[in-house]
Design a protein around this motif. Structure first.
Motif, PDB file in Angstrom:
ATOM      1  N   PRO A 157      -8.278   1.093 -13.765  1.00  0.00           N
ATOM      2  CA  PRO A 157      -9.049   2.320 -14.012  1.00  0.00           C
ATOM      3  C   PRO A 157     -10.128   2.142 -15.074  1.00  0.00           C
ATOM      4  O   PRO A 157     -11.247   2.649 -14.932  1.00  0.00           O
ATOM      5  N   ALA A 158      -9.811   1.409 -16.146  1.00  0.00           N
ATOM      6  CA  ALA A 158     -10.807   1.187 -17.201  1.00  0.00           C
ATOM      7  C   ALA A 158     -11.988   0.380 -16.674  1.00  0.00           C
ATOM      8  O   ALA A 158     -13.145   0.640 -17.035  1.00  0.00           O
ATOM      9  N   ASP A 159     -11.706  -0.600 -15.813  1.00  0.00           N
ATOM     10  CA  ASP A 159     -12.782  -1.395 -15.204  1.00  0.00           C
ATOM     11  C   ASP A 159     -13.705  -0.495 -14.394  1.00  0.00           C
ATOM     12  O   ASP A 159     -14.937  -0.588 -14.477  1.00  0.00           O
ATOM     13  N   TYR A 160     -13.103   0.376 -13.588  1.00  0.00           N
ATOM     14  CA  TYR A 160     -13.869   1.240 -12.690  1.00  0.00           C
ATOM     15  C   TYR A 160     -14.751   2.213 -13.467  1.00  0.00           C
ATOM     16  O   TYR A 160     -15.913   2.452 -13.102  1.00  0.00           O
ATOM     17  N   LEU A 161     -14.226   2.759 -14.523  1.00  0.00           N
ATOM     18  CA  LEU A 161     -14.973   3.758 -15.289  1.00  0.00           C
ATOM     19  C   LEU A 161     -16.197   3.173 -15.979  1.00  0.00           C
ATOM     20  O   LEU A 161     -17.087   3.913 -16.398  1.00  0.00           O
TER      21      LEU A 161
ATOM     22  N   GLU B 198      -7.022  -5.846  10.274  1.00  0.00           N
ATOM     23  CA  GLU B 198      -6.173  -6.506   9.273  1.00  0.00           C
ATOM     24  C   GLU B 198      -7.007  -6.998   8.093  1.00  0.00           C
ATOM     25  O   GLU B 198      -6.580  -6.904   6.936  1.00  0.00           O
ATOM     26  N   GLN B 199      -8.195  -7.515   8.388  1.00  0.00           N
ATOM     27  CA  GLN B 199      -9.077  -7.965   7.312  1.00  0.00           C
ATOM     28  C   GLN B 199      -9.548  -6.784   6.463  1.00  0.00           C
ATOM     29  O   GLN B 199      -9.640  -6.886   5.226  1.00  0.00           O
ATOM     30  N   LEU B 200      -9.838  -5.675   7.106  1.00  0.00           N
ATOM     31  CA  LEU B 200     -10.230  -4.471   6.376  1.00  0.00           C
ATOM     32  C   LEU B 200      -9.121  -4.025   5.428  1.00  0.00           C
ATOM     33  O   LEU B 200      -9.374  -3.684   4.269  1.00  0.00           O
ATOM     34  N   THR B 201      -7.911  -4.013   5.931  1.00  0.00           N
ATOM     35  CA  THR B 201      -6.780  -3.577   5.112  1.00  0.00           C
ATOM     36  C   THR B 201      -6.563  -4.518   3.936  1.00  0.00           C
ATOM     37  O   THR B 201      -6.294  -4.085   2.807  1.00  0.00           O
ATOM     38  N   ASN B 202      -6.706  -5.816   4.178  1.00  0.00           N
ATOM     39  CA  ASN B 202      -6.510  -6.793   3.107  1.00  0.00           C
ATOM     40  C   ASN B 202      -7.566  -6.666   2.011  1.00  0.00           C
ATOM     41  O   ASN B 202      -7.322  -7.045   0.858  1.00  0.00           O
ATOM     42  N   ALA B 203      -8.734  -6.127   2.367  1.00  0.00           N
ATOM     43  CA  ALA B 203      -9.793  -5.970   1.363  1.00  0.00           C
ATOM     44  C   ALA B 203      -9.350  -5.050   0.226  1.00  0.00           C
ATOM     45  O   ALA B 203      -9.756  -5.233  -0.931  1.00  0.00           O
ATOM     46  N   TRP B 204      -8.500  -4.050   0.531  1.00  0.00           N
ATOM     47  CA  TRP B 204      -8.022  -3.164  -0.526  1.00  0.00           C
ATOM     48  C   TRP B 204      -7.198  -3.938  -1.554  1.00  0.00           C
ATOM     49  O   TRP B 204      -7.182  -3.580  -2.737  1.00  0.00           O
ATOM     50  N   GLU B 205      -6.496  -4.986  -1.101  1.00  0.00           N
ATOM     51  CA  GLU B 205      -5.677  -5.772  -2.035  1.00  0.00           C
ATOM     52  C   GLU B 205      -6.546  -6.436  -3.094  1.00  0.00           C
ATOM     53  O   GLU B 205      -6.140  -6.583  -4.251  1.00  0.00           O
ATOM     54  N   VAL B 206      -7.739  -6.851  -2.693  1.00  0.00           N
ATOM     55  CA  VAL B 206      -8.664  -7.449  -3.665  1.00  0.00           C
ATOM     56  C   VAL B 206      -9.167  -6.368  -4.623  1.00  0.00           C
ATOM     57  O   VAL B 206      -9.221  -6.566  -5.849  1.00  0.00           O
ATOM     58  N   LEU B 207      -9.495  -5.199  -4.070  1.00  0.00           N
ATOM     59  CA  LEU B 207     -10.027  -4.129  -4.915  1.00  0.00           C
ATOM     60  C   LEU B 207      -8.977  -3.608  -5.898  1.00  0.00           C
ATOM     61  O   LEU B 207      -9.319  -3.133  -6.986  1.00  0.00           O
ATOM     62  N   LYS B 208      -7.707  -3.721  -5.535  1.00  0.00           N
ATOM     63  CA  LYS B 208      -6.642  -3.242  -6.418  1.00  0.00           C
ATOM     64  C   LYS B 208      -6.537  -4.050  -7.710  1.00  0.00           C
ATOM     65  O   LYS B 208      -5.840  -3.637  -8.649  1.00  0.00           O
TER      66      LYS B 208
ATOM     67  N   ALA C  55      -7.637  11.685  -3.587  1.00  0.00           N
ATOM     68  CA  ALA C  55      -6.343  11.260  -3.063  1.00  0.00           C
ATOM     69  C   ALA C  55      -5.710  12.335  -2.182  1.00  0.00           C
ATOM     70  O   ALA C  55      -5.058  12.021  -1.182  1.00  0.00           O
ATOM     71  N   GLY C  56      -5.903  13.601  -2.537  1.00  0.00           N
ATOM     72  CA  GLY C  56      -5.346  14.685  -1.723  1.00  0.00           C
ATOM     73  C   GLY C  56      -5.922  14.688  -0.319  1.00  0.00           C
ATOM     74  O   GLY C  56      -5.199  14.858   0.668  1.00  0.00           O
ATOM     75  N   TYR C  57      -7.220  14.483  -0.217  1.00  0.00           N
ATOM     76  CA  TYR C  57      -7.882  14.421   1.091  1.00  0.00           C
ATOM     77  C   TYR C  57      -7.353  13.239   1.899  1.00  0.00           C
ATOM     78  O   TYR C  57      -7.050  13.356   3.093  1.00  0.00           O
ATOM     79  N   LEU C  58      -7.216  12.096   1.241  1.00  0.00           N
ATOM     80  CA  LEU C  58      -6.749  10.893   1.928  1.00  0.00           C
ATOM     81  C   LEU C  58      -5.294  11.026   2.356  1.00  0.00           C
ATOM     82  O   LEU C  58      -4.904  10.556   3.424  1.00  0.00           O
ATOM     83  N   ARG C  59      -4.475  11.687   1.534  1.00  0.00           N
ATOM     84  CA  ARG C  59      -3.073  11.874   1.898  1.00  0.00           C
ATOM     85  C   ARG C  59      -2.957  12.786   3.110  1.00  0.00           C
ATOM     86  O   ARG C  59      -2.135  12.543   4.008  1.00  0.00           O
TER      87      ARG C  59
ATOM     88  N   VAL D 273      -6.969   4.304  -4.264  1.00  0.00           N
ATOM     89  CA  VAL D 273      -7.597   5.422  -4.977  1.00  0.00           C
ATOM     90  C   VAL D 273      -6.653   5.977  -6.041  1.00  0.00           C
ATOM     91  O   VAL D 273      -7.064   6.253  -7.184  1.00  0.00           O
ATOM     92  N   GLU D 274      -5.383   6.148  -5.690  1.00  0.00           N
ATOM     93  CA  GLU D 274      -4.422   6.685  -6.666  1.00  0.00           C
ATOM     94  C   GLU D 274      -4.279   5.758  -7.876  1.00  0.00           C
ATOM     95  O   GLU D 274      -4.153   6.222  -9.012  1.00  0.00           O
ATOM     96  N   ARG D 275      -4.302   4.455  -7.627  1.00  0.00           N
ATOM     97  CA  ARG D 275      -4.188   3.496  -8.729  1.00  0.00           C
ATOM     98  C   ARG D 275      -5.422   3.488  -9.619  1.00  0.00           C
ATOM     99  O   ARG D 275      -5.353   3.188 -10.808  1.00  0.00           O
ATOM    100  N   THR D 276      -6.566   3.819  -9.016  1.00  0.00           N
ATOM    101  CA  THR D 276      -7.829   3.682  -9.750  1.00  0.00           C
ATOM    102  C   THR D 276      -8.259   4.972 -10.437  1.00  0.00           C
ATOM    103  O   THR D 276      -8.671   4.955 -11.600  1.00  0.00           O
ATOM    104  N   ILE D 277      -8.176   6.115  -9.726  1.00  0.00           N
ATOM    105  CA  ILE D 277      -8.652   7.377 -10.320  1.00  0.00           C
ATOM    106  C   ILE D 277      -7.593   8.472 -10.329  1.00  0.00           C
ATOM    107  O   ILE D 277      -7.878   9.604 -10.734  1.00  0.00           O
ATOM    108  N   GLY D 278      -6.379   8.151  -9.881  1.00  0.00           N
ATOM    109  CA  GLY D 278      -5.340   9.174  -9.858  1.00  0.00           C
ATOM    110  C   GLY D 278      -5.698  10.285  -8.886  1.00  0.00           C
ATOM    111  O   GLY D 278      -6.032  10.027  -7.735  1.00  0.00           O
TER     112      GLY D 278
END
Length: 276
Positions: free
Chosen positions: A104-108, A90-100, A254-258, A238-243
């Motif tokens: 995309p501009a920040d990541y690049l 559950e903690q691992l999953t919640n970590a994605w919420e912080v990363l979200k 994203a295709g691999y993850l899907r 991933v989809e939100r960040t790099i499409g």
């Protein structure tokens, strides 16, 4: 405030004893946090992945301990350990919420800095997958340059998974699990077997008779349920960040993850709900 509750009573001299920071080796921990660029969000990116790796290591430790006990026919303590795995997931999953919160501009601004490094190469994550039964020998390749990582993973590839041990426990209790399942190629992921499904149906139709096996089955479903949630949150992040750009490690991203969302770790435990 009474005198005994005053902060002045706290121990303050650590010249000859461990302090909080000493015990946790916080200097070492913080020294490992080394952004390569000056981008503000690279700090966030590294922090989330560092924390995730720590949780993954805890999950590995708890899974191995639970599996050792299950191998010996013990079920009560492993249930506690698997509950801890679920909470850590559950903690691992919640970590994605912080990363979200990273756009995309920040990541690049810092994406170029880490080249082909990718979570796909996480040895701890791969260990969790192998222990849970999702296995392919090709997944060892990113670790060939590190025998200290590669060799334990290769051993896990050929050893019984958590689910294999659960099925062996069913057989030890007199439930009819086919020999070809008990002696299958352990390097391959499990596939649904009708005889194994019948064995689990026996457990689910008489939970009072097989209470510990019933509880174990439900705990395994908790683990896989959270495993799926983690993967889904990974995908949406991933989809939100790099499409649909390719991933940094060479996968399709994203295709691999899907496609990975279709993985089923404990097939009979999901199908038993339909057949009851």
């Amino acid at each position: 405030m009474s005198d005994q509750d005053a902060p002045e009573r706290a121990h303050t001299d650590f010249s000859h004893s461990l302090s909080y920071g000493d015990y946790l080796q916080l200097d070492t921990l913080k020294a490992a946090h080394r952004p390569i660029t000056g981008a503000h969000d690279e700090h966030l990116f590294i922090a989330v992945h560092h924390v995730s790796e720590v949780w993954l290591e805890l999950i590995v430790r708890e899974l191995r301990a639970a599996m050792t006990l299950l191998h010996g026919g013990i079920t009560d303590t492993p249930l506690k350990m698997l509950t801890r795995v679920v909470r850590a997931q559950e903690q691992l999953t919640n970590a994605w919420e912080v990363l979200k919160t990273m756009t995309p501009a920040d990541y690049l601004q810092f994406r170029h800095a880490f080249g082909q490094a990718s979570g796909f190469q996480s040895a701890s994550y791969r260990t969790v997958e192998f222990l849970l039964g999702n296995r392919r020998a090709v997944l060892l390749r990113p670790h060939e340059h590190r025998p200290d990582l590669h060799d334990p993973l290769e051993a896990d590839l050929h050893a019984p998974s958590l689910y294999d041990l659960a099925l062996r426990l069913l057989a030890a209790r007199g439930l009819p699990v086919p020999r070809e399942v008990l002696e299958r190629d352990l390097t391959q992921p499990p596939v649904l077997n009708e005889a194994v499904l019948d064995a689990w149906l026996t457990v689910y139709r008489a939970p009072d008779t097989y209470w510990d096996l019933y509880e174990l089955a439900e705990k395994l479903l908790d683990v896989e349920d959270n495993f799926r949630r983690w993967r889904f949150n990974h995908l949406t992040t991933v989809e939100r960040t790099i499409g649909f750009k390719a991933g940094s490690g060479g996968t399709s991203g994203a295709g691999y993850l899907r496609a990975a969302l279709n993985t089923v770790l404990f097939p009979e435990l999901w199908e038993v709900r339909t057949r009851l």
